[in-house]
Motif scaffolding. Structure first.
Motif, PDB file in Angstrom:
ATOM      1  N   LEU A  70      37.300  39.875  35.695  1.00 17.12           N
ATOM      2  CA  LEU A  70      38.052  40.717  36.628  1.00 17.12           C
ATOM      3  C   LEU A  70      37.241  41.064  37.860  1.00 17.12           C
ATOM      4  O   LEU A  70      37.783  41.264  38.939  1.00 17.12           O
ATOM      5  CB  LEU A  70      38.508  41.997  35.927  1.00 17.12           C
ATOM      6  N   TYR A  71      35.933  41.140  37.695  1.00 19.57           N
ATOM      7  CA  TYR A  71      35.067  41.550  38.802  1.00 19.57           C
ATOM      8  C   TYR A  71      34.549  40.369  39.618  1.00 19.57           C
ATOM      9  O   TYR A  71      33.861  40.568  40.617  1.00 19.57           O
ATOM     10  CB  TYR A  71      33.866  42.336  38.257  1.00 19.57           C
ATOM     11  N   GLU A  72      34.853  39.162  39.198  1.00 21.62           N
ATOM     12  CA  GLU A  72      34.298  37.984  39.877  1.00 21.62           C
ATOM     13  C   GLU A  72      35.056  37.598  41.139  1.00 21.62           C
ATOM     14  O   GLU A  72      34.571  36.821  41.947  1.00 21.62           O
ATOM     15  CB  GLU A  72      34.279  36.798  38.910  1.00 21.62           C
ATOM     16  N   ASN A  73      36.294  38.109  41.298  1.00 25.59           N
ATOM     17  CA  ASN A  73      37.114  37.748  42.457  1.00 25.59           C
ATOM     18  C   ASN A  73      37.240  36.231  42.572  1.00 25.59           C
ATOM     19  O   ASN A  73      37.069  35.643  43.646  1.00 25.59           O
ATOM     20  CB  ASN A  73      36.510  38.327  43.747  1.00 25.59           C
ATOM     21  N   ASP A  74      37.562  35.613  41.432  1.00 24.17           N
ATOM     22  CA  ASP A  74      37.634  34.155  41.317  1.00 24.17           C
ATOM     23  C   ASP A  74      38.933  33.639  41.939  1.00 24.17           C
ATOM     24  O   ASP A  74      40.023  34.032  41.515  1.00 24.17           O
ATOM     25  CB  ASP A  74      37.572  33.762  39.841  1.00 24.17           C
ATOM     26  N   PRO A  75      38.866  32.755  42.931  1.00 25.86           N
ATOM     27  CA  PRO A  75      40.096  32.242  43.554  1.00 25.86           C
ATOM     28  C   PRO A  75      40.960  31.422  42.605  1.00 25.86           C
ATOM     29  O   PRO A  75      42.144  31.195  42.887  1.00 25.86           O
ATOM     30  CB  PRO A  75      39.571  31.381  44.718  1.00 25.86           C
ATOM     31  N   GLN A  76      40.396  30.989  41.492  1.00 30.00           N
ATOM     32  CA  GLN A  76      41.181  30.227  40.517  1.00 30.00           C
ATOM     33  C   GLN A  76      41.999  31.136  39.596  1.00 30.00           C
ATOM     34  O   GLN A  76      42.924  30.673  38.928  1.00 30.00           O
ATOM     35  CB  GLN A  76      40.241  29.361  39.668  1.00 30.00           C
ATOM     36  N   LEU A  77      41.647  32.409  39.563  1.00 26.95           N
ATOM     37  CA  LEU A  77      42.353  33.356  38.686  1.00 26.95           C
ATOM     38  C   LEU A  77      43.390  34.110  39.523  1.00 26.95           C
ATOM     39  O   LEU A  77      43.063  35.024  40.277  1.00 26.95           O
ATOM     40  CB  LEU A  77      41.363  34.332  38.055  1.00 26.95           C
ATOM     41  N   ILE A  98      39.945  50.445  33.669  1.00 24.52           N
ATOM     42  CA  ILE A  98      39.014  49.350  33.956  1.00 24.52           C
ATOM     43  C   ILE A  98      39.678  48.314  34.862  1.00 24.52           C
ATOM     44  O   ILE A  98      39.088  47.846  35.846  1.00 24.52           O
ATOM     45  CB  ILE A  98      38.535  48.693  32.641  1.00 24.52           C
ATOM     46  N   ILE A  99      40.921  47.967  34.548  1.00 23.97           N
ATOM     47  CA  ILE A  99      41.658  47.002  35.372  1.00 23.97           C
ATOM     48  C   ILE A  99      41.840  47.545  36.782  1.00 23.97           C
ATOM     49  O   ILE A  99      41.662  46.824  37.774  1.00 23.97           O
ATOM     50  CB  ILE A  99      43.024  46.689  34.722  1.00 23.97           C
ATOM     51  N   ALA A 100      42.196  48.819  36.890  1.00 24.90           N
ATOM     52  CA  ALA A 100      42.408  49.431  38.209  1.00 24.90           C
ATOM     53  C   ALA A 100      41.131  49.395  39.036  1.00 24.90           C
ATOM     54  O   ALA A 100      41.162  49.070  40.232  1.00 24.90           O
ATOM     55  CB  ALA A 100      42.904  50.866  38.043  1.00 24.90           C
ATOM     56  N   ASN A 101      40.008  49.716  38.425  1.00 27.22           N
ATOM     57  CA  ASN A 101      38.731  49.691  39.154  1.00 27.22           C
ATOM     58  C   ASN A 101      38.365  48.280  39.586  1.00 27.22           C
ATOM     59  O   ASN A 101      37.855  48.060  40.692  1.00 27.22           O
ATOM     60  CB  ASN A 101      37.621  50.273  38.284  1.00 27.22           C
ATOM     61  N   ALA A 102      38.615  47.313  38.706  1.00 29.21           N
ATOM     62  CA  ALA A 102      38.218  45.934  38.993  1.00 29.21           C
ATOM     63  C   ALA A 102      39.098  45.284  40.045  1.00 29.21           C
ATOM     64  O   ALA A 102      38.615  44.484  40.859  1.00 29.21           O
ATOM     65  CB  ALA A 102      38.245  45.109  37.706  1.00 29.21           C
ATOM     66  N   LEU A 103      40.404  45.598  40.049  1.00 29.89           N
ATOM     67  CA  LEU A 103      41.340  44.880  40.920  1.00 29.89           C
ATOM     68  C   LEU A 103      41.627  45.606  42.227  1.00 29.89           C
ATOM     69  O   LEU A 103      42.397  45.089  43.048  1.00 29.89           O
ATOM     70  CB  LEU A 103      42.659  44.631  40.184  1.00 29.89           C
ATOM     71  N   GLY A 104      41.019  46.757  42.436  1.00 30.77           N
ATOM     72  CA  GLY A 104      41.291  47.492  43.671  1.00 30.77           C
ATOM     73  C   GLY A 104      41.032  46.669  44.910  1.00 30.77           C
ATOM     74  O   GLY A 104      41.765  46.757  45.904  1.00 30.77           O
ATOM     75  N   THR A 105      40.006  45.827  44.876  1.00 36.90           N
ATOM     76  CA  THR A 105      39.662  45.004  46.039  1.00 36.90           C
ATOM     77  C   THR A 105      39.764  43.505  45.740  1.00 36.90           C
ATOM     78  O   THR A 105      39.287  42.696  46.532  1.00 36.90           O
ATOM     79  CB  THR A 105      38.235  45.332  46.508  1.00 36.90           C
ATOM     80  N   ASN A 106      40.367  43.147  44.613  1.00 34.54           N
ATOM     81  CA  ASN A 106      40.520  41.722  44.282  1.00 34.54           C
ATOM     82  C   ASN A 106      41.448  41.038  45.283  1.00 34.54           C
ATOM     83  O   ASN A 106      42.483  41.578  45.659  1.00 34.54           O
ATOM     84  CB  ASN A 106      41.072  41.563  42.864  1.00 34.54           C
ATOM     85  N   GLU A 107      41.088  39.839  45.722  1.00 36.58           N
ATOM     86  CA  GLU A 107      41.834  39.155  46.780  1.00 36.58           C
ATOM     87  C   GLU A 107      42.685  37.997  46.287  1.00 36.58           C
ATOM     88  O   GLU A 107      43.405  37.385  47.093  1.00 36.58           O
ATOM     89  CB  GLU A 107      40.849  38.624  47.828  1.00 36.58           C
TER      90      GLU A 107
END
Length: 420
Positions: A70-77, A98-107
């Motif tokens: 979740l924290y890797e900001n993987d473009p494949q995910l 945990i999901i909210a913290n991890a995905l707040g800035t996920n692109e």
């Protein structure tokens, strides 16, 4: 497998506890309780790390396996789906946080499915914060959890700061119907340009400081199209503050033009509307012609096709205005002045209407015409055919006639002040 460690009285230091935390984070998923005793003081960051590691070990195994990604900001995910977990693996508030913290800035994650879990209002509040910050998620499914009204209100607030979410499921959460309607409305605003979304509430509530709407250019992920115009028109229905609307160079078609004409039919504040560079077509122009029979405020109306620079059907370029008597009849002086300013006078003076005879010449009424003519209904009815059309191409004539006191009296007494 070990689930509890008792480390009381063993002389453990902050450095040793830090090593234990690293071990729990990287190699263990069974220990969920550690007793340290109350006589030893540890560094605050180490204790927080221990608490986080123990909380993670209490989560379902499948979630723990996904958590680092979740924290890797993987473009494949791009899709994250936890809706089909077994009954003893359901996610709760800790997982949601945990999901909210991890995905707040996920692109890259565009779909998040947390349906059929055990997330309560606490987890809902955390996810609302994620909704406010995240700029990538398009589909969010939180159906059949336990969010309640507290979680619902938090999510409504989060949506007001979100511009990307398109599909949002909240059924089966015990949320009041009124809150669900607010969610649906906030979600509908995500289908319009962000510039409109930021102002639509102020327009709807008639904020007196909002007098100019600048929506030109069609920039951004969502262009200003017919759907956006409908939202704008709905907000304008009771507004009496907006005076200037610039919608040039967007993706507005005939339906949007018809909606604008309908809402401006009895509007008493808007005096400028710029639709240049859109595709209103003949139907849109005809709608404005009908609108102007009732509107006594609009002074500048620009429907010209600024993109192509030619007289396509539906533009208000010279050819279209000359060929549409119904539209020309209700053009106001101010509107046509706006039209003429965009074109050189020599171009206008030499323009020949479509279908005109080879020896066509523009009419030039005599400058010494009797002032009584300007008080007659014949003058009013033939305005666009003679006096006004000629004045546009011969400004000195207009200026001379405008000085006549009886002419000014006529225009001031006109029921709708069509000439003012």
């Amino acid at each position: 497998s070990v689930s509890r460690l008792n480390l009381e009285g063993c002389g453990l230091t902050s450095a040793g506890l830090r090593t234990l935390v690293t071990c729990l984070q990287q190699h263990n998923d069974t220990v969920n309780d550690v007793a340290l005793g109350s006589t030893v003081h540890f560094d605050a960051d180490v204790l927080q790390g221990l608490a986080d590691a123990l909380q993670m070990n209490q989560q379902p195994l499948r979630f723990k396996q996904w958590e680092p990604k979740l924290y890797e900001n993987d473009p494949q995910l791009t899709v994250l789906d936890f809706s089909d977990l077994r009954w003893n693996e359901k996610l709760g508030d800790v997982s949601a946080q945990i999901i909210a913290n991890a995905l707040g800035t996920n692109e890259y994650i565009t779909t998040l499915n947390l349906a059929n879990n055990k997330i309560t209002a606490k987890g809902g509040v955390a996810l609302a914060g994620m909704v406010a910050r995240n700029k990538a998620i398009r589909t969010l499914d939180l159906s059949h959890n336990q969010l309640g009204d507290v979680g619902g209100r938090a999510l409504v607030e989060g949506l007001t700061q979100n511009d990307t979410l398109e599909v949002f499921r909240l059924d089966g959460n015990g949320i009041a119907a009124a809150l669900l309607q607010k969610v649906a409305y906030a979600l509908s605003l995500n289908a319009v340009p962000s510039a409109l979304k930021q102002l639509v509430h102020r327009i709807r509530t008639n904020d007196p400081t909002v007098t100019q709407l600048e929506f030109a250019g069609g920039a951004g992920r969502r262009p200003f199209d017919n759907a956006a115009v409908r939202e704008l028109c709905d907000a304008l229905r009771t507004n009496t503050s907006v005076q200037h609307i610039d919608l040039r160079d967007n993706a507005i078609g005939r339906a949007g033009a018809v909606d604008l004409a309908a809402v401006l039919r009895y509007n008493q504040s808007v005096h400028t509307l710029i639709l240049r560079g859109n595709r209103v077509e003949a139907a849109g122009a005809a709608a404005f012609a009908e609108c102007l029979k009732h509107n006594g405020t609009l002074q500048t109306l620009d429907l010209s096709n600024g993109r192509s620079g030619r007289a396509d059907e539906g533009s208000s370029d010279v050819g279209f205005l000359e060929s549409s008597n119904k539209f020309r009849k209700w053009l106001k002086v101010g509107m046509i002045f706006r039209w003429t300013m965009d074109r050189p006078i020599n171009q206008i003076n030499t323009y020949v209407p479509v279908g005109a005879a080879a020896d066509y010449q523009r009419p030039h009424p005599a400058a010494d015409a009797p002032s009584s003519a300007y008080r007659s209904m014949e003058y009013y009815g033939a305005l666009e055919q003679d006096i006004l059309a000629d004045a546009l191409h011969n400004h000195p004539v207009m200026q001379q006639k405008m000085q006549d006191p009886q002419y000014l009296e006529y225009t001031n007494r006109s029921p709708r002040k069509q000439l003012k």
